[in-house]
Design an enzyme around this catalytic site. Sequence first.
Site, PDB file in Angstrom:
ATOM      1  N   TYR A  66      -0.173  94.189  75.299  1.00 35.32           N
ATOM      2  CA  TYR A  66      -1.098  95.028  76.083  1.00 35.32           C
ATOM      3  C   TYR A  66      -2.556  94.656  75.801  1.00 35.32           C
ATOM      4  O   TYR A  66      -3.429  94.831  76.637  1.00 35.32           O
ATOM      5  CB  TYR A  66      -0.826  96.505  75.763  1.00 35.32           C
ATOM      6  CG  TYR A  66      -1.238  97.479  76.849  1.00 35.32           C
ATOM      7  CD1 TYR A  66      -0.770  97.337  78.158  1.00 35.32           C
ATOM      8  CD2 TYR A  66      -2.075  98.554  76.568  1.00 35.32           C
ATOM      9  CE1 TYR A  66      -1.137  98.246  79.153  1.00 35.32           C
ATOM     10  CE2 TYR A  66      -2.435  99.459  77.555  1.00 35.32           C
ATOM     11  CZ  TYR A  66      -1.957  99.302  78.840  1.00 35.32           C
ATOM     12  OH  TYR A  66      -2.320 100.203  79.803  1.00 35.32           O
ATOM     13  N   LYS A 117      -7.937 101.542  77.519  1.00 36.41           N
ATOM     14  CA  LYS A 117      -7.322 102.870  77.668  1.00 36.41           C
ATOM     15  C   LYS A 117      -7.877 103.855  76.640  1.00 36.41           C
ATOM     16  O   LYS A 117      -8.032 105.041  76.933  1.00 36.41           O
ATOM     17  CB  LYS A 117      -5.791 102.785  77.563  1.00 36.41           C
ATOM     18  CG  LYS A 117      -5.121 102.168  78.778  1.00 36.41           C
ATOM     19  CD  LYS A 117      -5.443 102.902  80.075  1.00 36.41           C
ATOM     20  CE  LYS A 117      -4.552 102.474  81.228  1.00 36.41           C
ATOM     21  NZ  LYS A 117      -5.047 102.985  82.534  1.00 36.41           N
TER      22      LYS A 117
HETATM   23  N1  LIG Z   1       2.705 100.772  85.157  1.00 37.11           N
HETATM   24  C1  LIG Z   1       2.707 101.284  83.935  1.00 37.11           C
HETATM   25  O1  LIG Z   1       3.556 100.983  83.103  1.00 37.11           O
HETATM   26  C2  LIG Z   1       1.638 102.279  83.562  1.00 37.11           C
HETATM   27  C3  LIG Z   1       1.842 103.107  82.443  1.00 37.11           C
HETATM   28  C4  LIG Z   1       0.835 104.010  82.077  1.00 37.11           C
HETATM   29  C5  LIG Z   1      -0.319 104.073  82.820  1.00 37.11           C
HETATM   30  N2  LIG Z   1      -0.481 103.259  83.908  1.00 37.11           N
HETATM   31  C6  LIG Z   1      -1.736 103.349  84.658  1.00 37.11           C
HETATM   32  O2  LIG Z   1      -1.496 103.889  85.928  1.00 37.11           O
HETATM   33  C7  LIG Z   1      -2.551 103.497  86.784  1.00 37.11           C
HETATM   34  C8  LIG Z   1      -1.966 102.944  88.076  1.00 37.11           C
HETATM   35  O3  LIG Z   1      -1.265 101.746  87.824  1.00 37.11           O
HETATM   36  P1  LIG Z   1       0.148 101.402  88.480  1.00 37.11           P
HETATM   37  O4  LIG Z   1       1.087 101.144  87.369  1.00 37.11           O
HETATM   38  O5  LIG Z   1       0.500 102.384  89.528  1.00 37.11           O
HETATM   39  O6  LIG Z   1      -0.130  99.947  89.120  1.00 37.11           O
HETATM   40  P2  LIG Z   1      -0.720  99.493  90.536  1.00 37.11           P
HETATM   41  O7  LIG Z   1      -0.925  98.017  90.423  1.00 37.11           O
HETATM   42  O8  LIG Z   1       0.144  99.979  91.640  1.00 37.11           O
HETATM   43  O9  LIG Z   1      -2.112 100.262  90.594  1.00 37.11           O
HETATM   44  C9  LIG Z   1      -3.304  99.767  90.003  1.00 37.11           C
HETATM   45  C10 LIG Z   1      -4.381 100.038  91.013  1.00 37.11           C
HETATM   46  O10 LIG Z   1      -5.676  99.699  90.504  1.00 37.11           O
HETATM   47  C11 LIG Z   1      -6.427  99.337  91.632  1.00 37.11           C
HETATM   48  N3  LIG Z   1      -7.645  98.625  91.275  1.00 37.11           N
HETATM   49  C12 LIG Z   1      -7.772  97.506  90.524  1.00 37.11           C
HETATM   50  N4  LIG Z   1      -9.065  97.128  90.491  1.00 37.11           N
HETATM   51  C13 LIG Z   1      -9.774  98.039  91.242  1.00 37.11           C
HETATM   52  C14 LIG Z   1     -11.129  98.198  91.594  1.00 37.11           C
HETATM   53  N5  LIG Z   1     -12.070  97.331  91.174  1.00 37.11           N
HETATM   54  N6  LIG Z   1     -11.486  99.247  92.373  1.00 37.11           N
HETATM   55  C15 LIG Z   1     -10.562 100.126  92.800  1.00 37.11           C
HETATM   56  N7  LIG Z   1      -9.242 100.039  92.512  1.00 37.11           N
HETATM   57  C16 LIG Z   1      -8.862  98.997  91.736  1.00 37.11           C
HETATM   58  C17 LIG Z   1      -5.468  98.468  92.441  1.00 37.11           C
HETATM   59  O11 LIG Z   1      -5.892  98.375  93.792  1.00 37.11           O
HETATM   60  C18 LIG Z   1      -4.181  99.244  92.313  1.00 37.11           C
HETATM   61  O12 LIG Z   1      -4.031 100.120  93.395  1.00 37.11           O
HETATM   62  C19 LIG Z   1      -3.397 102.504  85.997  1.00 37.11           C
HETATM   63  O13 LIG Z   1      -4.487 103.175  85.391  1.00 37.11           O
HETATM   64  C20 LIG Z   1      -2.421 102.040  84.944  1.00 37.11           C
HETATM   65  O14 LIG Z   1      -3.066 101.501  83.800  1.00 37.11           O
HETATM   66  C21 LIG Z   1       0.479 102.380  84.303  1.00 37.11           C
END
Ligand SMILES: NC(=O)c1ccc[n+]([C@@H]2O[C@H](COP(=O)([O-])OP(=O)(O)OC[C@H]3O[C@@H](n4cnc5c(N)ncnc54)[C@H](O)[C@@H]3O)[C@@H](O)[C@H]2O)c1
Length: 255
Positions: A154, A161
Amino acid sequence: MSGILDGKRILITGVLMESSIAFHTAKVAQEQGAEVILTAFPRPTLTERIAKKLPKPAKVIELDVTNTEHLDRLAGLVRDELGSLDGVVHSIGFAPQDALGGNFLNTPFESVATAMHVSAFSLKSLAMACKPLMSEGGSIVGLTFDAQFAWPQYDWMGPAKAALEATSRYLARDLGKDHIRCNLISAGPIGSMAAKSIPGFTELADVWNTRSPLAWNMADPEPAGRGVVALLSDFFPKTTGEIIHVDGGVHMMGA
Ligand SMILES: NC(=O)c1ccc[n+]([C@@H]2O[C@H](COP(=O)([O-])OP(=O)(O)OC[C@H]3O[C@@H](n4cnc5c(N)ncnc54)[C@H](O)[C@@H]3O)[C@@H](O)[C@H]2O)c1
């Protein structure tokens, strides 16, 4: 049928694919009675295509959360559509490839800065861009991956985060007087685009197969989305600066 978001107007960032936590948040929010507006990055056409799969239509606005012009025009565009907001979802994360996957000791600061800007500082940017629309108060909810621990692969997303989690607490401190709450859902691993961009993500996610008290399904983002919707609702009226784990219970396991 009444829902826990009846009459609420919610802005949701981060809908990219059907695997996006934000897509499931938008789906559950609409099912619970909310009127939803989406923001899109990198292209509105991508998000518009996925938005067609939601139960109800949702307008899409382009937003690169690091672009000050986009941020400055956001409130006006949302006001034209919905008038005001009761909630905002920050579901945004990004780190360059050289900040992930075992390169922690060699990552250049430029890449760390990008990860921090997009993944942490943007919570403040988004909150302030939307604040004029929440004059009656509101709920801001973001997504984290438990920053208390050093995870495999990570890398710099971990410090990003940690910064997001601290930023959420400081926003909660400074926006409480405006009746705006700010909380995070700490989600377990989901096989989204963001996750697939982390080399070796499955090694990290494998921890859930052995340590999660509740069976964890990486292909199901809905539990995280439901957690976000709960925090957007009126059922956490005096909760702010909080992090709620939707991770099957892994956060509290000793071994
Ligand atoms: N997938 C996992 O395992 C996980 C676990 C815990 C937390 N998260 C968090 O959840 C959130 C959503 O991620 P996800 O897993 O749904 O993946 P995802 O790839 O579907 O979503 C990430 C989003 O970030 C957006 N993004 C990136 N750069 C950007 C910018 N400059 N301006 C605006 N938007 C931007 C992308 O367009 C995308 O929609 C994130 O904060 C991620 O860190 C994910």
